[in-house]
Design a protein around this motif. Structure first.
Motif, mmCIF file in Angstrom:
data_model
loop_
_atom_site.group_PDB
_atom_site.id
_atom_site.type_symbol
_atom_site.label_atom_id
_atom_site.label_comp_id
_atom_site.label_asym_id
_atom_site.label_seq_id
_atom_site.Cartn_x
_atom_site.Cartn_y
_atom_site.Cartn_z
ATOM 1 N N LEU A 1 0.818 -1.210 0.000
ATOM 2 C CA LEU A 1 0.000 0.000 0.000
ATOM 3 C C LEU A 1 0.853 1.262 0.000
ATOM 4 N N ALA A 2 1.973 1.230 0.685
ATOM 5 C CA ALA A 2 2.874 2.385 0.690
ATOM 6 C C ALA A 2 3.547 2.564 -0.661
ATOM 7 N N SER A 3 3.861 1.473 -1.323
ATOM 8 C CA SER A 3 4.563 1.575 -2.604
ATOM 9 C C SER A 3 3.676 2.112 -3.717
ATOM 10 N N ILE A 4 2.370 1.920 -3.617
ATOM 11 C CA ILE A 4 1.471 2.431 -4.656
ATOM 12 C C ILE A 4 0.822 3.751 -4.261
ATOM 13 N N GLY A 5 1.118 4.247 -3.073
ATOM 14 C CA GLY A 5 0.651 5.565 -2.688
ATOM 15 C C GLY A 5 -0.643 5.615 -1.911
ATOM 16 N N VAL A 6 -1.179 4.477 -1.506
ATOM 17 C CA VAL A 6 -2.394 4.482 -0.691
ATOM 18 C C VAL A 6 -2.081 4.996 0.710
ATOM 19 N N ILE A 7 -0.920 4.602 1.224
ATOM 20 C CA ILE A 7 -0.432 5.091 2.513
ATOM 21 C C ILE A 7 0.682 6.080 2.220
ATOM 22 N N GLY A 8 0.618 7.244 2.817
ATOM 23 C CA GLY A 8 1.629 8.265 2.558
ATOM 24 C C GLY A 8 1.259 9.077 1.333
ATOM 25 N N THR A 9 2.266 9.689 0.730
ATOM 26 C CA THR A 9 2.002 10.519 -0.441
ATOM 27 C C THR A 9 1.981 9.665 -1.699
#
Length: 91
Positions: free
Chosen positions: A18-26
């Motif tokens: 999720l962080a790598s695709i931008g769901v979490i974070g920017t």
């Protein structure tokens, strides 16, 4: 203990995806930001795999070590197969 290890590893894998695709974070907006996000997630993934493996080996917890390594190696593969199946069903 192995169930906790498996659940923790699945949670880490999901959060890194999720962080790598931008769901979490920017959300990455350029190709460079997208590449940086994937590289960061990859470094965290392999770091978690290595540190977890070393920790369970040093603590002499073979079942937890086996559960950790198999979960960390099989969960991305299972996700990839699932995505392929979903993509083939949409055609």
């Amino acid at each position: 203990m192995t169930a906790i290890v498996v659940l923790g590893d699945l949670l880490v894998c999901a959060l890194l995806l999720l962080a790598s695709i931008g769901v979490i974070g920017t959300e990455p907006t350029t190709r460079a930001e997208e590449t940086a996000a994937w590289q960061s997630a990859g470094q965290l993934y392999f770091g978690w795999l290595v540190v977890g493996s070393a920790s369970f080996a040093l603590l002499r917890m073979p079942k937890a070590l086996l559960a950790h390594v198999s979960t960390m190696l099989l969960s991305p593969l299972a996700l990839f197969v699932l995505l392929l199946l979903l993509a083939s069903g949409l055609d």
